[in-house]
Design a protein around this motif. Structure first.
Motif, PDB file in Angstrom:
ATOM      1  N   ASN A  13      27.628 -61.319   4.885  1.00 29.31           N
ATOM      2  CA  ASN A  13      27.649 -60.455   6.061  1.00 29.31           C
ATOM      3  C   ASN A  13      26.851 -61.052   7.214  1.00 29.31           C
ATOM      4  O   ASN A  13      25.619 -61.005   7.199  1.00 29.31           O
ATOM      5  CB  ASN A  13      27.060 -59.085   5.705  1.00 29.31           C
ATOM      6  CG  ASN A  13      27.661 -58.498   4.441  1.00 29.31           C
ATOM      7  OD1 ASN A  13      28.802 -58.799   4.114  1.00 29.31           O
ATOM      8  ND2 ASN A  13      26.912 -57.677   3.734  1.00 29.31           N
ATOM      9  N   PRO A  14      27.528 -61.622   8.239  1.00 29.60           N
ATOM     10  CA  PRO A  14      26.786 -62.178   9.366  1.00 29.60           C
ATOM     11  C   PRO A  14      26.156 -61.060  10.208  1.00 29.60           C
ATOM     12  O   PRO A  14      26.839 -60.099  10.589  1.00 29.60           O
ATOM     13  CB  PRO A  14      27.853 -62.928  10.173  1.00 29.60           C
ATOM     14  CG  PRO A  14      29.162 -62.405   9.713  1.00 29.60           C
ATOM     15  CD  PRO A  14      28.979 -61.769   8.380  1.00 29.60           C
ATOM     16  N   LEU A  15      24.878 -61.197  10.466  1.00 31.88           N
ATOM     17  CA  LEU A  15      24.138 -60.172  11.205  1.00 31.88           C
ATOM     18  C   LEU A  15      23.269 -60.809  12.282  1.00 31.88           C
ATOM     19  O   LEU A  15      22.833 -61.953  12.133  1.00 31.88           O
ATOM     20  CB  LEU A  15      23.215 -59.391  10.265  1.00 31.88           C
ATOM     21  CG  LEU A  15      23.860 -58.682   9.074  1.00 31.88           C
ATOM     22  CD1 LEU A  15      22.785 -58.189   8.114  1.00 31.88           C
ATOM     23  CD2 LEU A  15      24.738 -57.527   9.536  1.00 31.88           C
ATOM     24  N   LEU A  16      23.027 -60.052  13.336  1.00 34.76           N
ATOM     25  CA  LEU A  16      22.026 -60.462  14.311  1.00 34.76           C
ATOM     26  C   LEU A  16      20.710 -59.802  13.908  1.00 34.76           C
ATOM     27  O   LEU A  16      20.617 -58.573  13.864  1.00 34.76           O
ATOM     28  CB  LEU A  16      22.425 -60.025  15.719  1.00 34.76           C
ATOM     29  CG  LEU A  16      21.508 -60.572  16.802  1.00 34.76           C
ATOM     30  CD1 LEU A  16      21.790 -62.053  17.050  1.00 34.76           C
ATOM     31  CD2 LEU A  16      21.640 -59.791  18.094  1.00 34.76           C
ATOM     32  N   ASP A  17      19.711 -60.606  13.566  1.00 39.24           N
ATOM     33  CA  ASP A  17      18.395 -60.064  13.216  1.00 39.24           C
ATOM     34  C   ASP A  17      17.625 -59.724  14.480  1.00 39.24           C
ATOM     35  O   ASP A  17      17.503 -60.545  15.398  1.00 39.24           O
ATOM     36  CB  ASP A  17      17.591 -61.078  12.399  1.00 39.24           C
ATOM     37  CG  ASP A  17      18.001 -61.102  10.934  1.00 39.24           C
ATOM     38  OD1 ASP A  17      18.836 -60.271  10.538  1.00 39.24           O
ATOM     39  OD2 ASP A  17      17.477 -61.952  10.186  1.00 39.24           O
ATOM     40  N   ILE A  18      17.120 -58.480  14.530  1.00 37.75           N
ATOM     41  CA  ILE A  18      16.266 -58.033  15.632  1.00 37.75           C
ATOM     42  C   ILE A  18      14.882 -57.856  15.037  1.00 37.75           C
ATOM     43  O   ILE A  18      14.608 -56.878  14.338  1.00 37.75           O
ATOM     44  CB  ILE A  18      16.801 -56.714  16.238  1.00 37.75           C
ATOM     45  CG1 ILE A  18      18.256 -56.904  16.702  1.00 37.75           C
ATOM     46  CG2 ILE A  18      15.923 -56.233  17.379  1.00 37.75           C
ATOM     47  CD1 ILE A  18      18.959 -55.615  17.091  1.00 37.75           C
ATOM     48  N   LEU A  19      14.026 -58.841  15.262  1.00 32.93           N
ATOM     49  CA  LEU A  19      12.784 -58.969  14.500  1.00 32.93           C
ATOM     50  C   LEU A  19      11.562 -58.676  15.370  1.00 32.93           C
ATOM     51  O   LEU A  19      11.347 -59.321  16.398  1.00 32.93           O
ATOM     52  CB  LEU A  19      12.712 -60.398  13.947  1.00 32.93           C
ATOM     53  CG  LEU A  19      11.595 -60.741  12.977  1.00 32.93           C
ATOM     54  CD1 LEU A  19      12.135 -61.635  11.871  1.00 32.93           C
ATOM     55  CD2 LEU A  19      10.476 -61.480  13.711  1.00 32.93           C
ATOM     56  N   GLY A  20      10.795 -57.671  14.964  1.00 36.09           N
ATOM     57  CA  GLY A  20       9.606 -57.316  15.735  1.00 36.09           C
ATOM     58  C   GLY A  20       8.452 -56.905  14.849  1.00 36.09           C
ATOM     59  O   GLY A  20       8.648 -56.501  13.699  1.00 36.09           O
ATOM     60  N   LYS A  21       7.243 -57.011  15.387  1.00 31.75           N
ATOM     61  CA  LYS A  21       6.038 -56.591  14.656  1.00 31.75           C
ATOM     62  C   LYS A  21       5.948 -55.068  14.673  1.00 31.75           C
ATOM     63  O   LYS A  21       6.067 -54.436  15.719  1.00 31.75           O
ATOM     64  CB  LYS A  21       4.784 -57.203  15.316  1.00 31.75           C
ATOM     65  CG  LYS A  21       4.686 -58.732  15.218  1.00 31.75           C
ATOM     66  CD  LYS A  21       4.165 -59.159  13.867  1.00 31.75           C
ATOM     67  CE  LYS A  21       3.673 -60.587  13.781  1.00 31.75           C
ATOM     68  NZ  LYS A  21       4.468 -61.638  14.346  1.00 31.75           N
ATOM     69  N   GLY A  22       5.729 -54.507  13.481  1.00 37.01           N
ATOM     70  CA  GLY A  22       5.608 -53.066  13.384  1.00 37.01           C
ATOM     71  C   GLY A  22       4.288 -52.654  12.766  1.00 37.01           C
ATOM     72  O   GLY A  22       3.364 -53.457  12.635  1.00 37.01           O
ATOM     73  N   ASP A  23       4.178 -51.394  12.380  1.00 31.84           N
ATOM     74  CA  ASP A  23       2.975 -50.891  11.721  1.00 31.84           C
ATOM     75  C   ASP A  23       3.373 -49.760  10.772  1.00 31.84           C
ATOM     76  O   ASP A  23       4.556 -49.399  10.682  1.00 31.84           O
ATOM     77  CB  ASP A  23       1.946 -50.406  12.759  1.00 31.84           C
ATOM     78  CG  ASP A  23       2.554 -49.448  13.785  1.00 31.84           C
ATOM     79  OD1 ASP A  23       3.534 -48.742  13.437  1.00 31.84           O
ATOM     80  OD2 ASP A  23       2.071 -49.407  14.926  1.00 31.84           O
ATOM     81  N   GLU A  24       2.391 -49.227  10.069  1.00 34.10           N
ATOM     82  CA  GLU A  24       2.675 -48.156   9.096  1.00 34.10           C
ATOM     83  C   GLU A  24       3.340 -46.956   9.762  1.00 34.10           C
ATOM     84  O   GLU A  24       4.226 -46.323   9.183  1.00 34.10           O
ATOM     85  CB  GLU A  24       1.368 -47.707   8.411  1.00 34.10           C
ATOM     86  CG  GLU A  24       0.806 -48.716   7.423  1.00 34.10           C
ATOM     87  CD  GLU A  24       1.782 -49.076   6.305  1.00 34.10           C
ATOM     88  OE1 GLU A  24       2.479 -48.157   5.805  1.00 34.10           O
ATOM     89  OE2 GLU A  24       1.872 -50.266   5.953  1.00 34.10           O
ATOM     90  N   ALA A  25       2.913 -46.653  10.987  1.00 30.74           N
ATOM     91  CA  ALA A  25       3.478 -45.498  11.699  1.00 30.74           C
ATOM     92  C   ALA A  25       4.974 -45.686  11.944  1.00 30.74           C
ATOM     93  O   ALA A  25       5.766 -44.745  11.811  1.00 30.74           O
ATOM     94  CB  ALA A  25       2.745 -45.291  13.021  1.00 30.74           C
ATOM     95  N   TYR A  92      26.883 -60.839  20.860  1.00 28.88           N
ATOM     96  CA  TYR A  92      26.060 -61.095  19.678  1.00 28.88           C
ATOM     97  C   TYR A  92      26.769 -62.059  18.724  1.00 28.88           C
ATOM     98  O   TYR A  92      26.142 -62.898  18.081  1.00 28.88           O
ATOM     99  CB  TYR A  92      25.721 -59.789  18.962  1.00 28.88           C
ATOM    100  CG  TYR A  92      24.781 -58.899  19.742  1.00 28.88           C
ATOM    101  CD1 TYR A  92      23.790 -59.454  20.559  1.00 28.88           C
ATOM    102  CD2 TYR A  92      24.867 -57.514  19.694  1.00 28.88           C
ATOM    103  CE1 TYR A  92      22.932 -58.647  21.294  1.00 28.88           C
ATOM    104  CE2 TYR A  92      24.004 -56.704  20.423  1.00 28.88           C
ATOM    105  CZ  TYR A  92      23.042 -57.278  21.222  1.00 28.88           C
ATOM    106  OH  TYR A  92      22.183 -56.490  21.941  1.00 28.88           O
ATOM    107  N   ALA A  93      28.107 -61.944  18.647  1.00 29.76           N
ATOM    108  CA  ALA A  93      28.881 -62.888  17.834  1.00 29.76           C
ATOM    109  C   ALA A  93      28.746 -64.299  18.407  1.00 29.76           C
ATOM    110  O   ALA A  93      28.658 -65.280  17.657  1.00 29.76           O
ATOM    111  CB  ALA A  93      30.344 -62.471  17.795  1.00 29.76           C
ATOM    112  N   ASP A  94      28.700 -64.381  19.745  1.00 29.87           N
ATOM    113  CA  ASP A  94      28.529 -65.692  20.391  1.00 29.87           C
ATOM    114  C   ASP A  94      27.166 -66.293  20.050  1.00 29.87           C
ATOM    115  O   ASP A  94      27.054 -67.503  19.823  1.00 29.87           O
ATOM    116  CB  ASP A  94      28.669 -65.566  21.913  1.00 29.87           C
ATOM    117  CG  ASP A  94      30.068 -65.135  22.338  1.00 29.87           C
ATOM    118  OD1 ASP A  94      31.004 -65.336  21.543  1.00 29.87           O
ATOM    119  OD2 ASP A  94      30.208 -64.589  23.451  1.00 29.87           O
ATOM    120  N   ILE A  95      26.125 -65.439  20.006  1.00 31.60           N
ATOM    121  CA  ILE A  95      24.780 -65.911  19.630  1.00 31.60           C
ATOM    122  C   ILE A  95      24.798 -66.479  18.213  1.00 31.60           C
ATOM    123  O   ILE A  95      24.243 -67.539  17.930  1.00 31.60           O
ATOM    124  CB  ILE A  95      23.734 -64.772  19.745  1.00 31.60           C
ATOM    125  CG1 ILE A  95      23.535 -64.366  21.201  1.00 31.60           C
ATOM    126  CG2 ILE A  95      22.392 -65.193  19.129  1.00 31.60           C
ATOM    127  CD1 ILE A  95      22.650 -63.137  21.398  1.00 31.60           C
TER     128      ILE A  95
END
Length: 345
Positions: A13-25, A92-95
């Motif tokens: 399954n090709p996916l665009l990862d949207i990656l960010g720093k989070g926290d417990e909240a 996003y497919a182009d990325i």
């Protein structure tokens, strides 16, 4: 494609990862666990915009088997690996396509006219990551697309399928599995996430007789043991069970590989009493940028080794080497300029 075919064909399954720093909240807000992977429900849909707007998220090419395909291509000669999956008709497919091209990875995407390209929200907390996936177009892969490119399937020398695809198109997986057994080619499957053996037990078990290689981590192995009522949490015991399940192609011994983060990698071989244990490559904690895709990187190095005809010990070493490189990068990436593998011993 090289005239004699690809070394490795990957499907998932090709996916665009949207990656960010989070926290417990943030985890609590969306009902997520720190080191887990789930399919997004309606209550999770706000997470993608939240990561982009409030968490300075980075966009990277993702999808577990696509990460593995890029990683295997990182090690192998140019145009050695090809990847199949379904994307939308959007930027996003182009990325994703550009990222594959940059990695030297060949792709054959089915393009869905209605659904957008799938997304995976990656919430990073410390050294943990929580994956929340909206499959969208990735959920629209069809066996017909694989059949349209069957000449590539026939010329490819080994097949790797991400277990996440068990939620999408089991007929495509089985077509590859049966071709592998018929032609005595290696067929590998990754468990990918605890929810696969928990909630997709039947399709997983349907593929099991065809596994020449089954790979997963300790939480996935534990989920498999629980869903199959093995009454054990001992990882070597679970590995041995996986290795010795009934097998279609008797010309190859099945190999079960279970990674355990910083703990040793466990390998069981069908018919062998001894379960092997391989200490991981040590890495200074200060060097760890992100563990997202570390398991995919291990699988990439390992199956690049399989494609090269390496012994299990060398293939494990290649997997651990690539995983150690990957966790020094943000997101499921590999360093450029390329580093060249050299054995640890």
């Amino acid at each position: 494609m090289a005239s004699d075919g690809y070394e490795l064909l990957c499907l998932e399954n090709p996916l665009l990862d949207i990656l960010g720093k989070g926290d417990e909240a943030m985890l609590k807000q969306y009902g997520l666990n720190a080191n887990d992977a789930i399919l997004a429900e309606e209550k999770h849909m706000g997470i993608f915009e939240d990561l982009l707007q409030n968490r300075k998220a980075i966009l990277t090419a993702g999808g577990a088997a696509q990460n593995t395909a890029r990683g295997a291509q990182y090690i192998l000669p140019p145009k050695s690996v090809i990847y199949f999956g379904c994307v939308g008709k959007d930027k996003y497919a182009d990325i994703l396509a550009d990222s594959a091209k940059e990695a030297g990875l060949e792709v054959r995407y089915r393009v869905d006219e209605e659904q957008p390209t799938g997304r995976c929200g990656v919430v990073v907390t410390g050294h943990n990551r929580s994956l929340c996936t909206d499959l969208a177009a990735a959920n629209c892969y069809k066996l017909d697309h694989l059949k349209e490119h069957w000449d590539i399937v026939q010329k490819s020398k080994a097949y790797f399928v991400g277990g996440y695809h068990l939620t999408v198109c089991v007929p495509a997986i089985m077509a590859l599995a049966e071709e592998a057994a018929k032609e005595n080619k290696p067929f590998a499957l990754s468990l990918n996430a605890p929810f696969i053996p928990q909630f997709f037990k039947d399709p997983l078990d349907q593929t099991a007789p065809y596994w020449d290689y089954i790979v997963g981590n300790e939480t996935e192995a534990a989920a498999y043991a629980e869903s199959h009522d093995l009454k054990t949490t001992d990882i070597p015991t679970i590995a041995k069970h996986l290795a010795n399940l009934p097998k279609k192609n008797t010309q190859r011994k099945r190999v079960a590989i279970i990674t355990q983060g910083t703990e040793p990698t466990i390998v069981a071989v069908q018919g062998e009493d001894d379960v092997k244990s391989f200490p991981v490559h040590e890495i200074n904690k200060a060097e760890i940028a992100d563990t997202t895709g570390a398991g995919d990187a291990f699988a990439a190095g390992f199956f690049a080794g399989v494609a090269k005809g390496e012994a299990i010990e060398r293939s494990v070493d290649m997997g651990q080497w690539l995983a150690a490189l990957s966790i020094r990068e943000e997101g499921p990436r590999y360093p450029f300029p390329k580093k060249t593998y050299s054995p640890s011993s």
